[in-house]
Design an enzyme around this catalytic site. Structure first.
Site, PDB file in Angstrom:
ATOM      1  N   LYS A 188      33.874  50.101  71.355  1.00 41.58           N
ATOM      2  CA  LYS A 188      33.275  51.429  71.390  1.00 41.58           C
ATOM      3  C   LYS A 188      34.246  52.486  71.918  1.00 41.58           C
ATOM      4  CE  LYS A 188      28.504  50.006  71.193  1.00 41.58           C
ATOM      5  NZ  LYS A 188      28.619  48.521  71.106  1.00 41.58           N
TER       6      LYS A 188
HETATM    7  C1  LIG Z   1      28.098  47.725  70.092  1.00 44.83           C
HETATM    8  C2  LIG Z   1      28.642  46.354  69.970  1.00 44.83           C
HETATM    9  C3  LIG Z   1      28.450  45.579  68.798  1.00 44.83           C
HETATM   10  C4  LIG Z   1      27.602  46.048  67.635  1.00 44.83           C
HETATM   11  O1  LIG Z   1      28.185  47.114  66.929  1.00 44.83           O
HETATM   12  P1  LIG Z   1      27.304  48.001  65.920  1.00 44.83           P
HETATM   13  O2  LIG Z   1      28.190  49.117  65.502  1.00 44.83           O
HETATM   14  O3  LIG Z   1      26.126  48.479  66.740  1.00 44.83           O
HETATM   15  O4  LIG Z   1      26.883  47.126  64.796  1.00 44.83           O
HETATM   16  C5  LIG Z   1      29.063  44.336  68.733  1.00 44.83           C
HETATM   17  N1  LIG Z   1      29.784  43.849  69.774  1.00 44.83           N
HETATM   18  C6  LIG Z   1      29.986  44.551  70.903  1.00 44.83           C
HETATM   19  C7  LIG Z   1      30.778  43.945  72.002  1.00 44.83           C
HETATM   20  C8  LIG Z   1      29.432  45.838  71.046  1.00 44.83           C
HETATM   21  O5  LIG Z   1      29.629  46.521  72.183  1.00 44.83           O
END
Ligand SMILES: *Cc1c(COP(=O)(O)O)cnc(C)c1O
Length: 465
Positions: free
Chosen positions: A112
């Site tokens: 993120k």
């Molecule tokens: C947010 C997240 C996901 C999922 O990603 P999306 O874009 O919501 O599908 C997967 N793994 C981790 C570690 C995350 O923080």
């Protein structure tokens, strides 16, 4: 470039406006009116570009008119300057033609950061130009909150309020948020669960009259278009490193809200030759059920060892549906109306298009733990639980061994010590050096009652920016 709503009844917005709003007024999500497409020759000419140079090539068409080339370059440079690895998104090999794309080299150890470091600097830039101050408000069950705080902590024109459920996030995750002590950063531990936090945020976006007149709320969850846009870049970066566009590549993506894999789909539409796009889910498998049985129905939430994928509904899937239904906003409105009662069914043609684009696989906790154990035994490489799910799904659904398979590593294993221990590691994985003292740092947060009036007056009273 103009941005339109998936439900077809909201006015089109420009880039700047779309970054500074949340949902469209008709309840839809914004998508670009047209996608930029790059020729194979142009993509080939990008081989060897640095991550930042490539990010500029890919994002420039989306922001044209709102941010100048020079400004965009500067925002990109600043956004990725906090990453620990010079490659920004390095590849590691775990098997024959099988690769891990490490997306956890940013400040909060999850992918993120790619979107939220960029969004923070972008907002800072736009707000300074407009001489405007805003309030970022978001709910988190873990990774989003810390990445958003890290992205906004140095933005003079932003006050950020992140709500997390009191005593229900892991200690690493809480400390990553609460040890940021800038006075425009406000952590609220709400005496409730994650849904309560999310409802609080939704209600506040719906009626913002609790804020002073010159302030508005800005969304930093994955409905914000700029986040999706920033994530397209690493698909191209990994693809180019592995021989694209001269040969195709495949990707497997641990999926929750469908933001990350939707960026992969966009990369494909923009010209990157992608063979398979694998949707990897944990036991919260609405997307896997949808693709395999046309069963897109809400089921109760399961708490798993991969908590960042614990969702009942994937909000960004609506953006995908919009394309599967040839961008017919009326149809999407109808589907979402059906879904309010718990389920929707895709029509024949939409479903077959989806099946052509995506493979899917569901991985439960026990299987995931086996994967962490097995990969560590063979390579001494330690996967985090989300990445392990992606790797397993890749191995189960892979059609061709001659096409490189890239598994997105969405988090660093040190973020999820519980799963790593259960997989047989004798000690918790070490935090990277810049965070080694996390458990000694001072924390600051406010515990508030699960009451909208209390939360909103806390926000209004504590504005600093
Ligand atoms: C947010 C997240 C996901 C999922 O990603 P999306 O874009 O919501 O599908 C997967 N793994 C981790 C570690 C995350 O923080």
């Amino acid at each position: 470039m103009k941005y339109i709503s998936t439900r077809g009844q909201a006015p089109a917005l420009n880039f700047e406006e779309v970054v500074l709003t949340g949902l469209a007024p008709d309840g839809g999500l914004y998508v670009p009116e047209t996608l930029p497409e790059f020729s194979q020759e142009e993509i080939a000419s990008w081989a060897g570009l640095s991550y930042e140079e490539l990010a500029f090539k890919i994002m420039a068409p989306f922001v044209s008119g709102a941010v100048s080339d020079e400004e965009l370059k500067q925002i990109i440079t600043e956004a990725y300057s906090t990453f620990r690895h010079d490659a920004i998104a390095p590849l590691v090999q775990t098997g024959h033609n099988e690769w891990i794309l490490e997306l956890f080299q940013g400040p909060t150890l999850a992918f993120k950061d790619f979107a939220l470091q960029f969004l923070g600097h972008l907002l800072d830039h736009l707000l300074k130009k407009r001489n405007q101050k805003v309030v970022v408000m978001g709910a988190t069950s873990g990774d989003t909150g810390s990445a958003a705080i890290e992205g906004c902590r140095r933005c003079d024109n932003i006050d950020i309020y992140i709500l997390h459920p009191y005593q229900r996030v892991s200690e690493v995750q809480r400390r990553q948020m609460t040890t940021v002590l800038e006075d425009n950063v406000h952590n609220i531990a709400l005496k409730g669960n994650f849904d309560d936090c999310q409802n609080m945020v939704k209600t506040s976006f719906g009626d913002q009259s609790f804020l002073p007149e010159d302030r508005q709320l800005v969304a930093v969850n994955s409905i914000n278009w700029a986040r999706i846009m920033a994530q397209i870049v690493y698909y191209f970066y990994a693809g180019l490193a592995l021989g694209a566009p001269g040969r195709p590549v495949s990707f497997s993506v641990p999926t929750g809200n469908f933001g990350d894999i939707f960026a992969g789909y966009l990369a494909k539409r923009m010209g990157l030759p992608i063979d398979q796009l694998v949707i990897a889910t944990n036991s919260n498998d609405i997307l896997h059920r949808c693709l395999s049985d046309n069963d897109h129905s809400k089921q109760s939430l399961q708490h798993t060892l991969s908590p960042s994928m614990d969702i009942m509904v994937s909000s960004n899937f609506e953006r995908m549906l919009f394309d599967l239904y040839d961008r017919d906003g009326d149809k999407i409105r109808g589907l979402m109306e059906d879904f309010k009662s718990g389920a929707m069914h895709l029509d024949e043609s939409a479903l077959s298009k989806a099946k052509e684009l995506f493979s899917s696989h569901k991985v439960d906790d026990e299987t995931m733990l086996d994967v962490i154990r097995d990969v560590f035994a063979h390579t001494e490489y330690l996967l985090d639980p989300h990445t392990a799910i992606g790797l397993k799904a890749a191995r189960e659904t892979r059609r061709r061994q001659d096409i490189p398979m890239v598994c997105l590593a969405t988090a660093h294993p040190a973020k999820f010590p519980e799963a790593v221990r259960k997989a047989g590691q004798e000690s918790d994985p070490a935090l990277p050096t810049h965070m080694a003292d996390l458990f000694q740092r001072e924390e600051r947060y406010d515990v508030l009652d699960n009451d909208i009036g209390t939360v909103q007056s806390f926000i209004a009273k504590n504005l600093k920016a």
